[in-house]
Design an enzyme around this catalytic site. Structure first.
Site, mmCIF file in Angstrom:
data_model
loop_
_atom_site.group_PDB
_atom_site.id
_atom_site.type_symbol
_atom_site.label_atom_id
_atom_site.label_comp_id
_atom_site.label_asym_id
_atom_site.label_seq_id
_atom_site.Cartn_x
_atom_site.Cartn_y
_atom_site.Cartn_z
ATOM 1 N N LYS A 130 5.901 0.827 -0.263
ATOM 2 C CA LYS A 130 6.414 1.288 1.004
ATOM 3 C C LYS A 130 7.900 1.152 1.032
ATOM 4 C CE LYS A 130 5.634 2.186 5.712
ATOM 5 N NZ LYS A 130 6.330 1.301 6.719
ATOM 6 N N PRO A 180 1.007 -0.947 7.357
ATOM 7 C CA PRO A 180 1.191 -2.386 7.718
ATOM 8 C C PRO A 180 2.249 -2.958 8.787
ATOM 9 C CG PRO A 180 2.302 -1.904 5.593
ATOM 10 C CD PRO A 180 1.662 -0.675 6.366
ATOM 11 N N MET A 181 1.803 -3.640 9.694
ATOM 12 C CA MET A 181 2.521 -3.878 10.922
ATOM 13 C C MET A 181 2.465 -5.489 11.070
ATOM 14 S SD MET A 181 2.131 -0.810 13.560
ATOM 15 C CE MET A 181 0.427 -0.668 13.195
ATOM 16 N N GLY A 201 6.940 7.888 9.867
ATOM 17 C CA GLY A 201 7.706 7.803 10.957
ATOM 18 C C GLY A 201 7.572 8.952 11.948
ATOM 19 N N ASP A 202 7.242 8.595 13.309
ATOM 20 C CA ASP A 202 7.345 9.447 14.472
ATOM 21 C C ASP A 202 5.998 10.363 14.490
ATOM 22 O OD1 ASP A 202 9.851 8.718 14.914
ATOM 23 O OD2 ASP A 202 10.831 10.436 14.570
ATOM 24 N N GLY A 226 1.772 4.307 12.090
ATOM 25 C CA GLY A 226 1.958 2.775 12.632
ATOM 26 C C GLY A 226 1.825 2.626 14.216
ATOM 27 N N ARG A 227 3.151 2.880 14.834
ATOM 28 C CA ARG A 227 3.071 2.473 16.254
ATOM 29 C C ARG A 227 2.126 2.965 17.058
ATOM 30 N NH1 ARG A 227 9.273 2.704 17.200
ATOM 31 N NH2 ARG A 227 9.173 4.127 15.628
ATOM 32 N N CYS A 254 10.928 -3.396 5.099
ATOM 33 C CA CYS A 254 11.111 -3.956 6.403
ATOM 34 C C CYS A 254 12.597 -4.063 6.940
ATOM 35 C CB CYS A 254 10.390 -5.376 6.484
ATOM 36 S SG CYS A 254 10.552 -6.405 7.900
ATOM 37 N N GLN A 269 -0.423 -6.268 1.022
ATOM 38 C CA GLN A 269 1.043 -5.901 0.831
ATOM 39 C C GLN A 269 1.996 -7.083 1.003
ATOM 40 O OE1 GLN A 269 4.156 -4.949 4.063
ATOM 41 N NE2 GLN A 269 4.142 -2.816 3.083
#
EC number: 1.3.1.-
Length: 329
Positions: free
Chosen positions: A141, A18-19, A205-206, A228-229, A102, A72
């Site tokens: 999360k 979720p972003m 992450g990453d 995510g990103r 967050c 979320q």
């Protein structure tokens, strides 16, 4: 088979993180088509839902083709979170997820998101109340801790499991790190090594390439991964990782025609969902990412982010296709 409640997600599911301002229905649509196994809405303010704030309520929009889909929520007051959980459940998601990760100041410094990692007892109490208030599976999360001195993630995962959550996604950074430095997945090994823990653990992450996904899958023993990103402007990453898991080989990178087609699909949904003015405005953050690495692209990007009509944006995309017809990614 990884399961959340009765929900079967496959042997090693890939989740879309979720972003905020990114993972709305138009973006989720293109990620789903390209291999995302489970997706979540943008995080939704519990206070906004209770007040019936238009922006918060619109984030409850989910569509059948997205399933399984999780909503979320975040907040720092237990009673508000209970009420928000009930409102979210009524929207018909498959899962309710609680945001305890967050890191941004406006959330964390008010005791919500990652801010609750400074009060683990409250985190556990809030989770217990939310689990009791809904019938659908509840997931969490979170991050490793507030900073390197407050990492209690093994204890947190176990205590949250004991009050009823059915999966946990862990972004392997502290709140202090924000999105900087390297995610330390060794803590996920420790969580998975806990003999009392039996719920799925998803690492986040990453993860930005099929090779890294394969390496981390083998090294850290997680049940799945949340991306995510790396998916922003590149929804193909889900299918690429799955293909690499199966074959050890890379899928060909999406060519220019595919990138333009997916950008148009994303834009089309954005305009239909939000209306032309807002739909075009909120697509502007995506153009650079879809065409990342293309030489001398700035004039086209500038024109796209200032265009005010759907037809104008589509015509620019058509020009991109003509000018870069021979370009190889």
């Amino acid at each position: 088979m990884v399961k959340i409640g009765n929900l079967e997600l496959g042997d090693f599911p890939l989740l879309l993180a979720p972003m905020e301002d990114v993972s709305d229905p138009p973006f989720r649509a293109v990620c789903k088509e390209n291999g995302a196994d489970l997706m979540y809405t943008e995080f939704i303010s519990s206070e906004g839902l209770i007040r019936d704030a238009a922006k918060s309520v619109q984030k409850l929009d989910i569509f059948e083709y997205e399933r399984p889909i999780g909503i979320q929520i975040f907040g720092n007051e237990i009673e508000s979170m209970r009420e928000a959980a009930a409102i979210a459940e009524a929207a018909g998601p498959d899962i309710l997820d609680i945001n305890y990760g967050c890191p941004v100041n406006k959330v964390a410094c008010k005791g919500a998101g990652a801010g609750i990692l400074l009060d683990i007892d409250k985190m556990v109490s809030m989770t217990a109340e939310i689990v009791k208030s809904v019938k659908i599976p509840v997931t969490v999360k979170t991050r490793l801790g507030w900073d390197e001195n407050t990492i209690r993630i093994v204890e947190v995962a176990e205590r949250l499991q004991d009050v009823g959550i059915q999966a946990i996604s862990i972004h392997a950074r502290t709140r202090k790190q924000m999105y900087k430095g390297t995610a330390d997945w060794s803590y996920l090994n420790q969580v998975k090594a806990n003999p009392r823990l039996h719920i799925p653990v998803f690492g986040n992450g990453d993860i930005d390439s099929p090779e890294k996904a394969a390496e981390y899958r083998q090294k850290y023993d997680v049940d799945g991964m949340m991306i995510g990103r790396a998916s922003i402007g590149y929804p193909w990453i889900f299918d690429e990782i799955k293909h690499y898991f199966k074959t050890g080989e890379h899928l060909p990178a999406p060519d220019l025609d595919e990138r333009i087609a997916v950008t148009k699909k994303h834009l089309d949904f954005s305009v239909k969902w939000k209306g032309e003015k807002l739909g075009i405005l909120e697509m502007r953050r995506h153009y650079t990412n879809y065409f990342r690495g293309m030489p001398n692209f700035k004039p086209f990007r500038t024109e796209m982010v200032t265009a005010e009509s759907y037809d104008h944006v589509c015509s620019i995309l058509d020009q991109v296709g003509e000018v870069y017809a021979d370009y190889q990614f």
